[in-house]
Design a protein around this motif. Structure first.
Motif, mmCIF file in Angstrom:
data_model
loop_
_atom_site.group_PDB
_atom_site.id
_atom_site.type_symbol
_atom_site.label_atom_id
_atom_site.label_comp_id
_atom_site.label_asym_id
_atom_site.label_seq_id
_atom_site.Cartn_x
_atom_site.Cartn_y
_atom_site.Cartn_z
ATOM 1 N N VAL A 1 -5.311 10.503 -3.088
ATOM 2 C CA VAL A 1 -4.491 9.323 -3.382
ATOM 3 C C VAL A 1 -3.534 9.051 -2.227
ATOM 4 O O VAL A 1 -3.346 7.900 -1.807
ATOM 5 N N ALA A 2 -2.910 10.124 -1.687
ATOM 6 C CA ALA A 2 -1.975 9.952 -0.573
ATOM 7 C C ALA A 2 -2.681 9.386 0.655
ATOM 8 O O ALA A 2 -2.158 8.493 1.337
ATOM 9 N N ILE A 3 -3.889 9.907 0.923
ATOM 10 C CA ILE A 3 -4.645 9.398 2.077
ATOM 11 C C ILE A 3 -5.030 7.942 1.860
ATOM 12 O O ILE A 3 -4.922 7.098 2.763
ATOM 13 N N GLY A 4 -5.474 7.618 0.649
ATOM 14 C CA GLY A 4 -5.834 6.237 0.344
ATOM 15 C C GLY A 4 -4.652 5.302 0.444
ATOM 16 O O GLY A 4 -4.778 4.170 0.943
ATOM 17 N N ASN A 5 -3.474 5.736 -0.037
ATOM 18 C CA ASN A 5 -2.270 4.902 0.062
ATOM 19 C C ASN A 5 -1.922 4.609 1.510
ATOM 20 O O ASN A 5 -1.527 3.490 1.865
ATOM 21 N N ALA A 6 -2.046 5.631 2.387
ATOM 22 C CA ALA A 6 -1.748 5.432 3.811
ATOM 23 C C ALA A 6 -2.707 4.421 4.435
ATOM 24 O O ALA A 6 -2.305 3.614 5.284
ATOM 25 N N LEU A 7 -3.967 4.450 4.012
ATOM 26 C CA LEU A 7 -4.945 3.506 4.566
ATOM 27 C C LEU A 7 -4.744 2.102 4.035
ATOM 28 O O LEU A 7 -4.948 1.121 4.758
ATOM 29 N N ARG A 8 -4.318 1.993 2.775
ATOM 30 C CA ARG A 8 -4.152 0.657 2.184
ATOM 31 C C ARG A 8 -2.884 -0.033 2.683
ATOM 32 O O ARG A 8 -2.898 -1.241 2.892
ATOM 33 N N ALA A 9 -1.809 0.728 2.850
ATOM 34 C CA ALA A 9 -0.551 0.134 3.334
ATOM 35 C C ALA A 9 -0.607 0.008 4.850
ATOM 36 O O ALA A 9 0.086 0.738 5.585
ATOM 37 N N ARG A 10 -1.431 -0.899 5.350
ATOM 38 C CA ARG A 10 -1.738 -0.939 6.777
ATOM 39 C C ARG A 10 -0.510 -1.211 7.638
ATOM 40 O O ARG A 10 -0.255 -0.519 8.618
ATOM 41 N N TRP A 11 0.258 -2.249 7.268
ATOM 42 C CA TRP A 11 1.396 -2.613 8.098
ATOM 43 C C TRP A 11 2.480 -1.545 8.067
ATOM 44 O O TRP A 11 3.075 -1.219 9.094
ATOM 45 N N ALA A 12 2.737 -1.004 6.890
ATOM 46 C CA ALA A 12 3.745 0.052 6.782
ATOM 47 C C ALA A 12 3.300 1.294 7.557
ATOM 48 O O ALA A 12 4.099 1.922 8.269
ATOM 49 N N SER A 13 2.037 1.640 7.432
ATOM 50 C CA SER A 13 1.523 2.795 8.151
ATOM 51 C C SER A 13 1.564 2.571 9.662
ATOM 52 O O SER A 13 1.942 3.466 10.434
ATOM 53 N N ALA A 14 1.190 1.357 10.090
ATOM 54 C CA ALA A 14 1.215 1.045 11.514
ATOM 55 C C ALA A 14 2.642 1.107 12.067
ATOM 56 O O ALA A 14 2.867 1.559 13.198
#
Length: 401
Positions: free
Chosen positions: A18-31
């Motif tokens: 779930v944590a990995i998926g959240n990081a991939l989905r929140a693209r702008w925040a992760s970037a």
């Protein structure tokens, strides 16, 4: 470990995807998080690459078999002062290899000179080293080879220059004349050495340098080569036993290591504080970004709690997500530095007031420092942002109530 802790860890393990998926989905925040960390890492890696490369250049230039004598407590070779009588006394020292049929020692005069760089207005400080023929014979053991022209003649204002120096400094082509200390010198040869740092000097006759720079009856250093089996301690004991000697004894490797160590430390002292200031900004950016992400996930977090996941497990998942992003930023920043900076030539003024050319170095130590910075930011930023998650567990019963 209690059953509650075991349950929390098992829930955290279940939340890793779930944590990995959240990081991939929140693209702008992760970037944004990755970009903040990359900026700090690039700045830190720049200073570390300079420091590592400069230190490696000096550390590899010298030899443990070459003994160097400087005036007692002289901080650098240029500021050393040795009486010519000490060079004569040193000829009787045990454990020194013969450089010629008559001498074991190379007395040398060292001065700093400045010339303009090719294609630039800046000036390059270099070392002009006056020596007797024994000095060249000594350096043949370090790969000295004349590749153009001939050797300078005694008593004449002639010089040979290192190939690396000739590539950087204007007017050092074979046959050219240059003015140093009011005297006109002719470039009569170009030489190479086993290390590029050793190719950044001018060599000339010792008496000519003494005359031109008013260094009569004075040497800056004495060089000698240790025989197989001889040690520097033996030579040092010989010198210390005779009160007429006023010199310190060290190896050429120690001499160059000392030359670069202080400058390398200065680079580090400048790099880490700047990286620390940027890290504060990075931490603020990571924290604010993760707080906004958590705010936007309140509904999802509530669902996880309703499904029975403990708040502590969810906090660990947020911490893991933050760490993944910061470590990714560190790896990308270090990779960019490795691709575009590692192996690049750079110059810096060393301890001997000479402009030293070296190669920037991005190695494992640089990567480990970058990862350490990223993990620190990730742990602190993730821990603080996870505090925004409620500490109580929501259940269907509590929701209906």
């Amino acid at each position: 470990m209690s059953a509650e802790h075991v349950g929390t860890l098992s829930q955290f393990a279940a939340l890793i995807p779930v944590a990995i998926g959240n990081a991939l989905r929140a693209r702008w925040a992760s970037a944004t998080t990755i970009g903040c960390v990359m900026l700090s890492v690039i700045v830190l890696c720049s200073f570390l690459a300079m420091s590592r490369g400069f230190y490696a250049a000096g550390d590899s230039a010298g030899s443990d078999r070459m003994a160097v004598m400087l005036g007692r407590q002289a901080p650098i070779e240029i500021e050393s002062d040795i009486d010519p009588a000490e060079a004569v006394l040193l000829e009787r020292a045990p454990g020194l290899s013969m450089l010629s049929t008559t001498s074991k020692v190379s007395p040398e005069v060292v001065v700093s000179v400045s010339r303009r760089a090719k294609g630039f207005a800046k000036r390059i400080n270099s070392t002009l080293r006056g020596m007797r023929p024994e000095g060249l014979l000594l350096r043949e053991r370090q790969g000295f080879k004349l590749v153009e022209g001939r050797v300078f003649r005694p008593g004449v204002y002639e010089m040979i220059v290192g190939r690396k120096l000739a590539e950087r400094v204007s007017g050092l082509e074979l046959g050219n004349k240059i003015v140093l200390s009011g005297k006109t010198w002719t470039v009569v040869g170009v030489f190479t050495m086993s290390n590029s740092l050793l190719e950044s000097e001018y060599y000339a006759d010792v008496q000519s340098v003494q005359t031109a720079f008013d260094r009569h009856n004075q040497y800056q250093s004495l060089y000698a080569w240790l025989e197989p089996g001889a040690t520097l301690d033996g030579l040092r004991s010989f010198v210390e036993a005779d009160p007429r000697f006023q010199v310190d004894v060290l190896t050429q490797r120690d001499l160059y290591r000392d030359q670069v160590e202080d400058t390398s430390n200065v680079i580090m002292y400048l790099g880490w504080p700047l990286a620390f200031v940027l890290t504060i900004g990075t931490f603020a950016g990571v924290l604010n970004t993760m707080l906004m992400v958590i705010e936007g996930r309140k509904r999802n977090l509530s669902v996880l709690m309703m499904l029975g996941f403990a708040p502590a497990a969810i906090r660990l998942a947020v911490l893991l997500e933050t760490l993944l992003l910061t470590v990714t930023g560190a790896l990308l920043g270090t990779l960019l530095m490795y691709l575009f900076v590692d192996g690049r030539a750079a110059t810096i003024v060393g301890k001997y007031y000479a402009t030293v050319e070296y190669t920037m170095k991005v190695d494992w130590s640089v990567l480990l420092n970058a990862l350490g910075l990223a993990i620190t930011v990730g742990l602190i930023g993730g821990a603080f942002s996870s505090l925004a998650i409620p500490s109580y567990r929501k259940t269907p019963a509590s929701r209906s109530a």
